[in-house]
Design a protein around this motif. Structure first.
Motif, PDB file in Angstrom:
ATOM      1  N   ALA A  66       3.563   9.828  13.861  1.00  0.00           N
ATOM      2  CA  ALA A  66       2.589   9.367  12.868  1.00  0.00           C
ATOM      3  C   ALA A  66       2.956   7.902  12.636  1.00  0.00           C
ATOM      4  CB  ALA A  66       2.679  10.173  11.574  1.00  0.00           C
ATOM      5  N   ARG A  67       2.230   7.234  11.741  1.00  0.00           N
ATOM      6  CA  ARG A  67       2.572   5.826  11.492  1.00  0.00           C
ATOM      7  C   ARG A  67       3.814   5.686  10.618  1.00  0.00           C
ATOM      8  NH1 ARG A  67      -3.301   4.510   9.341  1.00  0.00           N
ATOM      9  NH2 ARG A  67      -2.683   6.460   8.354  1.00  0.00           N
ATOM     10  N   THR A  81       2.822  14.789   7.731  1.00  0.00           N
ATOM     11  CA  THR A  81       2.424  15.607   6.566  1.00  0.00           C
ATOM     12  C   THR A  81       1.480  16.715   7.054  1.00  0.00           C
ATOM     13  OG1 THR A  81       0.574  14.090   6.179  1.00  0.00           O
ATOM     14  CG2 THR A  81       2.555  13.703   4.866  1.00  0.00           C
ATOM     15  N   VAL A 131      -7.919  22.876   4.137  1.00  0.00           N
ATOM     16  CA  VAL A 131      -6.467  23.066   4.052  1.00  0.00           C
ATOM     17  C   VAL A 131      -5.939  22.085   3.005  1.00  0.00           C
ATOM     18  CG1 VAL A 131      -4.303  23.109   5.341  1.00  0.00           C
ATOM     19  CG2 VAL A 131      -6.442  23.670   6.512  1.00  0.00           C
ATOM     20  N   ILE A 138      -0.989  19.667   8.168  1.00  0.00           N
ATOM     21  CA  ILE A 138      -1.062  20.698   9.213  1.00  0.00           C
ATOM     22  C   ILE A 138      -0.075  20.399  10.350  1.00  0.00           C
ATOM     23  CG2 ILE A 138      -2.582  21.786  10.921  1.00  0.00           C
ATOM     24  CD1 ILE A 138      -4.971  21.026   9.032  1.00  0.00           C
ATOM     25  N   GLY A 139      -0.018  19.142  10.772  1.00  0.00           N
ATOM     26  CA  GLY A 139       0.858  18.774  11.877  1.00  0.00           C
ATOM     27  C   GLY A 139       2.318  19.033  11.543  1.00  0.00           C
ATOM     28  N   ALA A 154      -3.760  13.563  14.454  1.00  0.00           N
ATOM     29  CA  ALA A 154      -3.915  12.408  13.560  1.00  0.00           C
ATOM     30  C   ALA A 154      -5.373  12.301  13.132  1.00  0.00           C
ATOM     31  CB  ALA A 154      -3.487  11.138  14.282  1.00  0.00           C
ATOM     32  N   ASP A 173       1.109   4.462  16.046  1.00  0.00           N
ATOM     33  CA  ASP A 173      -0.255   4.352  15.525  1.00  0.00           C
ATOM     34  C   ASP A 173      -1.196   4.687  16.678  1.00  0.00           C
ATOM     35  OD1 ASP A 173      -2.788   3.549  14.687  1.00  0.00           O
ATOM     36  OD2 ASP A 173      -2.003   1.895  13.496  1.00  0.00           O
ATOM     37  N   THR A 187      -4.179   4.225  17.145  1.00  0.00           N
ATOM     38  CA  THR A 187      -5.187   3.222  17.502  1.00  0.00           C
ATOM     39  C   THR A 187      -4.607   2.176  18.460  1.00  0.00           C
ATOM     40  OG1 THR A 187      -4.724   1.770  15.622  1.00  0.00           O
ATOM     41  CG2 THR A 187      -6.340   3.516  15.271  1.00  0.00           C
ATOM     42  N   GLY A 206     -10.909  25.147   8.462  1.00  0.00           N
ATOM     43  CA  GLY A 206     -11.680  24.980   7.233  1.00  0.00           C
ATOM     44  C   GLY A 206     -10.856  24.128   6.285  1.00  0.00           C
ATOM     45  N   SER A 222     -12.641  19.931  13.374  1.00  0.00           N
ATOM     46  CA  SER A 222     -12.885  20.476  12.029  1.00  0.00           C
ATOM     47  C   SER A 222     -14.170  21.291  12.059  1.00  0.00           C
ATOM     48  CB  SER A 222     -13.057  19.331  11.030  1.00  0.00           C
ATOM     49  OG  SER A 222     -13.531  19.817   9.790  1.00  0.00           O
ATOM     50  N   TYR A 239     -16.957  11.053   8.585  1.00  0.00           N
ATOM     51  CA  TYR A 239     -15.986  11.993   9.167  1.00  0.00           C
ATOM     52  C   TYR A 239     -16.633  12.955  10.160  1.00  0.00           C
ATOM     53  CZ  TYR A 239     -12.281  15.641   8.908  1.00  0.00           C
ATOM     54  OH  TYR A 239     -11.304  16.565   9.173  1.00  0.00           O
ATOM     55  N   PRO A 266      -2.612  16.107   1.987  1.00  0.00           N
ATOM     56  CA  PRO A 266      -2.976  14.801   1.418  1.00  0.00           C
ATOM     57  C   PRO A 266      -4.411  14.378   1.775  1.00  0.00           C
ATOM     58  CG  PRO A 266      -0.758  14.736   2.306  1.00  0.00           C
ATOM     59  CD  PRO A 266      -1.314  16.080   2.688  1.00  0.00           C
TER      60      PRO A 266
HETATM   61  N1  LIG Z   1      -7.009  19.416   5.522  1.00  0.00           N
HETATM   62  C1  LIG Z   1      -8.177  19.926   5.912  1.00  0.00           C
HETATM   63  O1  LIG Z   1      -8.881  20.604   5.134  1.00  0.00           O
HETATM   64  C2  LIG Z   1      -8.664  19.713   7.303  1.00  0.00           C
HETATM   65  C3  LIG Z   1      -9.779  20.433   7.726  1.00  0.00           C
HETATM   66  C4  LIG Z   1     -10.258  20.257   9.005  1.00  0.00           C
HETATM   67  C5  LIG Z   1      -9.607  19.379   9.852  1.00  0.00           C
HETATM   68  N2  LIG Z   1      -8.525  18.680   9.426  1.00  0.00           N
HETATM   69  C6  LIG Z   1      -7.886  17.769  10.370  1.00  0.00           C
HETATM   70  O2  LIG Z   1      -6.537  18.116  10.523  1.00  0.00           O
HETATM   71  C7  LIG Z   1      -5.798  16.961  10.935  1.00  0.00           C
HETATM   72  C8  LIG Z   1      -4.563  16.850  10.074  1.00  0.00           C
HETATM   73  O3  LIG Z   1      -4.987  16.587   8.757  1.00  0.00           O
HETATM   74  P1  LIG Z   1      -4.230  17.110   7.471  1.00  0.00           P
HETATM   75  O4  LIG Z   1      -5.220  17.820   6.652  1.00  0.00           O
HETATM   76  O5  LIG Z   1      -2.969  17.761   7.844  1.00  0.00           O
HETATM   77  O6  LIG Z   1      -4.007  15.720   6.729  1.00  0.00           O
HETATM   78  P2  LIG Z   1      -2.754  14.786   6.513  1.00  0.00           P
HETATM   79  O7  LIG Z   1      -1.653  15.559   5.878  1.00  0.00           O
HETATM   80  O8  LIG Z   1      -3.282  13.581   5.857  1.00  0.00           O
HETATM   81  O9  LIG Z   1      -2.287  14.460   8.005  1.00  0.00           O
HETATM   82  C9  LIG Z   1      -2.845  13.427   8.779  1.00  0.00           C
HETATM   83  C10 LIG Z   1      -1.778  12.972   9.726  1.00  0.00           C
HETATM   84  O10 LIG Z   1      -2.329  11.979  10.596  1.00  0.00           O
HETATM   85  C11 LIG Z   1      -1.456  10.850  10.592  1.00  0.00           C
HETATM   86  N3  LIG Z   1      -2.224   9.673  10.921  1.00  0.00           N
HETATM   87  C12 LIG Z   1      -3.285   9.147  10.263  1.00  0.00           C
HETATM   88  N4  LIG Z   1      -3.703   8.034  10.858  1.00  0.00           N
HETATM   89  C13 LIG Z   1      -2.890   7.846  11.943  1.00  0.00           C
HETATM   90  C14 LIG Z   1      -2.790   6.855  12.956  1.00  0.00           C
HETATM   91  N5  LIG Z   1      -3.631   5.805  12.988  1.00  0.00           N
HETATM   92  N6  LIG Z   1      -1.845   6.992  13.908  1.00  0.00           N
HETATM   93  C15 LIG Z   1      -0.988   8.038  13.872  1.00  0.00           C
HETATM   94  N7  LIG Z   1      -1.010   8.992  12.944  1.00  0.00           N
HETATM   95  C16 LIG Z   1      -1.949   8.891  11.986  1.00  0.00           C
HETATM   96  C17 LIG Z   1      -0.876  10.845   9.182  1.00  0.00           C
HETATM   97  O11 LIG Z   1       0.337  10.125   9.072  1.00  0.00           O
HETATM   98  P3  LIG Z   1       0.427   8.546   8.759  1.00  0.00           P
HETATM   99  O12 LIG Z   1      -0.522   8.256   7.663  1.00  0.00           O
HETATM  100  O13 LIG Z   1       1.860   8.362   8.432  1.00  0.00           O
HETATM  101  O14 LIG Z   1       0.068   7.864  10.028  1.00  0.00           O
HETATM  102  C18 LIG Z   1      -0.602  12.324   9.008  1.00  0.00           C
HETATM  103  O15 LIG Z   1       0.597  12.672   9.677  1.00  0.00           O
HETATM  104  C19 LIG Z   1      -6.755  15.777  10.823  1.00  0.00           C
HETATM  105  O16 LIG Z   1      -7.251  15.458  12.100  1.00  0.00           O
HETATM  106  C20 LIG Z   1      -7.868  16.326   9.948  1.00  0.00           C
HETATM  107  O17 LIG Z   1      -9.099  15.687  10.182  1.00  0.00           O
HETATM  108  C21 LIG Z   1      -8.022  18.835   8.182  1.00  0.00           C
END
Ligand SMILES: NC(=O)c1ccc[n+]([C@@H]2O[C@H](COP(=O)([O-])OP(=O)(O)OC[C@H]3O[C@@H](n4cnc5c(N)ncnc54)[C@H](OP(=O)(O)O)[C@@H]3O)[C@@H](O)[C@H]2O)c1
Length: 262
Positions: free
Chosen positions: A43-44, A22, A194, A24-25, A93, A65, A67, A192, A148, A161, A197
């Motif tokens: 991802a998981r 989901t 995004v 950014i990735g 992740a 995963d 971890t 910043g 971040s 976090y 989820p």
């Molecule tokens: N959105 C923002 O505003 C923002 C800002 C700054 C930084 N970030 C960083 O950007 C990155 C991506 O976040 P996002 O905002 O795109 O959120 P997201 O849509 O929730 O994406 C998180 C991704 O990480 C995966 N994930 C979580 N736990 C995992 C695990 N144990 N093993 C493998 N995959 C795992 C999730 O998939 P599964 O749950 O299926 O494993 C999902 O694909 C994160 O590191 C987040 O901290 C986001």
């Protein structure tokens, strides 16, 4: 000055995006596939990864995963054997749960450490041998960590976090210092807000909110420029950088005033 080899031609490049079901990735996966890269998404949750592969011919799903140290190592080994190497590995992740010190929950704190920090280390440990070997052959390689702007300095409700993202910032700096003379690129991505989820739970209006597609475009631009730190959007990330230079008293006063949070 360019701090990394510029990544402009993605045709035939093998990219492994971890945390790409989901947000950014995933948006990066779409953008890189459109530019001709061979995309591996991890991802998981297997179902969204399979859906990505169905929509993006030639891409691959590797449920994982982060971890799980052994799973990271065996997946990396299998991908290198199958695809002949990895040109870019993205550690994306992450987990986020707002927490204030008055609601300190050790399980939540440690879960953030395990996914955001130990997960990144498991991934880096899994790919480092093949990246180093590749660099010696002249193929190069690139490691990119998603941290971040929340890692710059303490923000409200970011007890669980923020410190994990600060750790990733330092980790990326160390990796760049050590690896850039060895023809390996290392980049640090500090988004910043995004709309994903991860941030859907935020019960406040997020300033300078970007779409995942905008985030992916900013990251591709940073990689093409050979930037070390890719932060965006600048109108928000530069303000946080400037605030971070203030003395503690002034910084905390301004943050409380801006957020209304104690
Ligand atoms: N959105 C923002 O505003 C923002 C800002 C700054 C930084 N970030 C960083 O950007 C990155 C991506 O976040 P996002 O905002 O795109 O959120 P997201 O849509 O929730 O994406 C998180 C991704 O990480 C995966 N994930 C979580 N736990 C995992 C695990 N144990 N093993 C493998 N995959 C795992 C999730 O998939 P599964 O749950 O299926 O494993 C999902 O694909 C994160 O590191 C987040 O901290 C986001």
């Amino acid at each position: 000055m360019s701090l990394n080899p510029r990544l402009t031609d993605w045709q035939g490049r093998v990219v492994w995006l971890v945390g790409a079901s989901t947000g950014i990735g995933r948006a990066l996966g779409v953008a890189l596939h459109a530019r001709g890269a061979t995309v591996v998404v991890s991802a998981r949750s297997a179902a969204p990864l399979q859906a990505f592969v169905a929509q993006h011919p030639g891409s691959h799903a590797a449920p994982l995963d982060v971890t799980d140290r052994e799973a990271c190592a065996s997946t990396a080994e299998a991908l290198v054997a199958q695809l002949g190497g990895l040109d870019l590995v993205l550690s994306c992740a992450g987990t986020y749960q707002p927490m204030h010190a008055t609601q300190f929950d050790l399980d939540v704190m440690l879960r953030h450490q395990q996914i955001n920090v130990a997960g990144a280390l498991n991934l880096i440990g899994a790919v480092m041998p093949s990246l180093l070997a590749q660099a010696q052959t002249g193929r190069g390689g690139h490691l990119s960590l998603v941290a971040s702007v929340a890692g710059y300095r303490a923000l409200p409700n970011a007890l669980a976090y923020g410190h994990t993202k600060a750790a990733l910032i330092h980790l990326a700096q160390s990796l760049h210092l050590d690896l850039s003379p060895r023809q390996l690129g290392v980049s640090l991505i500090n988004p910043g807000f995004v709309d994903t989820p991860l941030t859907a739970q935020n019960g406040f209006t997020m300033p300078a909110l970007q779409t995942p597609e905008q985030a992916a475009a900013a990251i591709l631009h940073g990689w093409a420029q050979g930037d070390f730190e890719i932060h965006f959007p600048h109108r928000f990330s530069r303000v946080l950088k400037a605030l971070g230079l203030l003395p503690t008293g002034s910084y905390e006063w301004l943050v409380r005033r801006a957020t209304g949070l104690q």
